[in-house]
Design a protein around this motif. Structure first.
Motif, mmCIF file in Angstrom:
data_model
loop_
_atom_site.group_PDB
_atom_site.id
_atom_site.type_symbol
_atom_site.label_atom_id
_atom_site.label_comp_id
_atom_site.label_asym_id
_atom_site.label_seq_id
_atom_site.Cartn_x
_atom_site.Cartn_y
_atom_site.Cartn_z
ATOM 1 N N TYR A 1 0.709 -0.862 -0.206
ATOM 2 C CA TYR A 1 -0.375 0.198 0.250
ATOM 3 C C TYR A 1 0.831 0.997 0.049
ATOM 4 N N ALA A 2 0.675 2.096 -0.324
ATOM 5 C CA ALA A 2 0.933 3.790 -0.408
ATOM 6 C C ALA A 2 0.020 4.493 0.561
ATOM 7 N N VAL A 3 1.434 4.875 1.479
ATOM 8 C CA VAL A 3 0.629 6.019 2.438
ATOM 9 C C VAL A 3 1.808 7.717 2.631
ATOM 10 N N LEU A 4 1.113 8.624 3.060
ATOM 11 C CA LEU A 4 1.822 9.746 3.394
ATOM 12 C C LEU A 4 2.625 9.113 4.176
ATOM 13 N N ASN A 5 3.700 10.145 4.276
ATOM 14 C CA ASN A 5 5.476 9.868 5.314
ATOM 15 C C ASN A 5 4.320 11.000 6.379
ATOM 16 N N LEU A 6 4.645 10.818 8.403
ATOM 17 C CA LEU A 6 4.453 11.347 9.244
ATOM 18 C C LEU A 6 5.571 12.013 9.428
ATOM 19 N N TYR A 7 6.453 12.379 8.834
ATOM 20 C CA TYR A 7 7.197 13.063 9.190
ATOM 21 C C TYR A 7 8.159 13.810 7.643
ATOM 22 N N PRO A 8 7.465 13.873 6.858
ATOM 23 C CA PRO A 8 7.741 14.526 5.570
ATOM 24 C C PRO A 8 8.926 15.142 5.053
ATOM 25 N N TYR A 9 9.730 15.044 4.182
ATOM 26 C CA TYR A 9 10.716 15.842 3.695
ATOM 27 C C TYR A 9 10.636 17.180 3.118
ATOM 28 N N THR A 10 9.351 16.993 2.160
ATOM 29 C CA THR A 10 8.692 17.766 0.866
ATOM 30 C C THR A 10 7.367 17.573 1.586
ATOM 31 N N GLY A 11 6.521 18.324 1.039
ATOM 32 C CA GLY A 11 5.312 18.218 1.112
ATOM 33 C C GLY A 11 4.727 16.734 -0.074
ATOM 34 N N GLY A 12 3.383 15.595 -0.117
ATOM 35 C CA GLY A 12 4.336 15.058 -1.025
ATOM 36 C C GLY A 12 4.662 13.371 -0.191
ATOM 37 N N HIS A 13 5.499 13.311 0.820
ATOM 38 C CA HIS A 13 6.514 12.616 0.501
ATOM 39 C C HIS A 13 5.456 10.980 1.130
ATOM 40 N N LEU A 14 6.079 10.104 0.515
ATOM 41 C CA LEU A 14 4.912 8.858 0.655
ATOM 42 C C LEU A 14 6.071 7.845 0.141
ATOM 43 N N MET A 15 4.836 6.786 1.248
ATOM 44 C CA MET A 15 6.172 5.221 1.020
ATOM 45 C C MET A 15 5.351 4.576 0.787
ATOM 46 N N VAL A 16 6.004 3.521 -0.088
ATOM 47 C CA VAL A 16 5.075 1.920 -0.009
ATOM 48 C C VAL A 16 5.893 0.998 0.222
ATOM 49 N N VAL A 17 4.341 0.276 0.908
ATOM 50 C CA VAL A 17 5.235 -0.548 2.006
ATOM 51 C C VAL A 17 4.137 -2.134 2.143
ATOM 52 N N PRO A 18 5.053 -3.085 1.973
ATOM 53 C CA PRO A 18 4.769 -4.177 1.692
ATOM 54 C C PRO A 18 3.733 -4.129 3.338
ATOM 55 N N TYR A 19 2.934 -5.379 3.251
ATOM 56 C CA TYR A 19 1.820 -5.305 4.483
ATOM 57 C C TYR A 19 2.615 -6.728 4.808
ATOM 58 N N ARG A 20 3.399 -7.285 4.490
ATOM 59 C CA ARG A 20 3.542 -8.539 5.243
ATOM 60 C C ARG A 20 4.897 -7.484 6.106
ATOM 61 N N HIS A 21 5.172 -8.220 7.544
ATOM 62 C CA HIS A 21 6.039 -8.218 8.692
ATOM 63 C C HIS A 21 7.188 -7.905 7.412
ATOM 64 N N LEU A 22 8.092 -7.751 7.211
ATOM 65 C CA LEU A 22 9.686 -8.157 6.696
ATOM 66 C C LEU A 22 10.806 -6.029 7.170
ATOM 67 N N ALA A 23 12.548 -6.561 7.011
ATOM 68 C CA ALA A 23 12.633 -6.029 7.004
ATOM 69 C C ALA A 23 13.872 -5.965 5.759
ATOM 70 N N ASP A 24 14.009 -6.646 5.683
ATOM 71 C CA ASP A 24 14.954 -6.371 3.732
ATOM 72 C C ASP A 24 13.875 -6.651 3.298
ATOM 73 N N TYR A 25 14.822 -6.183 1.918
ATOM 74 C CA TYR A 25 14.270 -6.125 0.579
ATOM 75 C C TYR A 25 14.042 -7.491 -0.412
ATOM 76 N N THR A 26 15.206 -8.413 0.091
ATOM 77 C CA THR A 26 15.656 -10.037 -0.328
ATOM 78 C C THR A 26 14.864 -11.074 0.144
ATOM 79 N N GLU A 27 14.131 -10.302 1.241
ATOM 80 C CA GLU A 27 12.429 -10.873 2.306
ATOM 81 C C GLU A 27 11.350 -11.132 1.062
#
Length: 185
Positions: free
Chosen positions: A70-96
């Motif tokens: 899912y895509a979500v706005l960052n609560l602590y943005p660097y600029t207006g519109g700073h967002l994040m794309v996040v997997p639903y699954r709780h994992l730490a590493d891109y290779t996972e």
């Protein structure tokens, strides 16, 4: 000692005394600085990225939901519109990530860029993820990719000198604007 430049002899300035500096107080940032809601272990307890999907789009600042991410706005943005794309699954590493998660992360990143261009006229982007605490990940336990819109001249004296970011719009209003511009499936 803080003071203003003057031809007069230097004076000690006490707490609460006026000086030549303007101040922008951002007490809401203390939650981030103190690590509030950061997951401390390998589990999902307290992970904001695991709790956001259960909220409404407005309450969670969710812009779009896919099957894997899912895509979500960052609560602590660097600029207006700073967002994040996040997997639903709780994992730490891109290779996972599995293949479906990897593909949808890329797809939602593309859609985020299109929405930000349409909604705000973004001229460029910083896109990336910090893997691990030592690499700068604020929430290292749950993978997330940042999409930061950029405009010519957007780096000004505030973040450089004042270590303060000025955002021209409330997050709820930014979420509504970007969500309205989000490309259809």
């Amino acid at each position: 000692m803080l003071g203003r430049m003057t031809s007069e002899p230097e004076q000690q300035i006490g707490v609460g005394s006026p000086d030549a500096f303007q101040r922008l107080w951002t007490p809401h940032r203390m939650a981030y600085i103190q690590g509030e809601n950061k997951p401390t272990g390998p589990g999902q307890d307290g992970c904001p990225f695991c709790t956001i999907p259960a909220k409404s789009d407005e309450d969670g600042l969710v812009l779009a939901r896919g099957e894997q991410v899912y895509a979500v706005l960052n609560l602590y943005p660097y600029t207006g519109g700073h967002l994040m794309v996040v997997p639903y699954r709780h994992l730490a590493d891109y290779t996972e990530l599995n293949e479906a998660e990897t593909a949808e992360l890329g797809l939602l990143t593309k859609r985020a860029m299109a929405a930000l261009r349409a909604a705000s006229g973004a001229q460029g982007f910083n896109i990336g993820m910090n893997q691990g605490t030592v690499a700068g990940a604020g929430i290292a336990a749950h993978l997330h990719q940042h999409v930061v819109p950029r405009w010519g001249g957007d780096t000004n004296f505030m973040p450089v000198v004042g270590h303060t970011r000025v955002l021209p719009q409330l997050l709820a209003d930014t979420r509504a604007m970007i969500a309205a511009a989000w490309p259809a499936d």
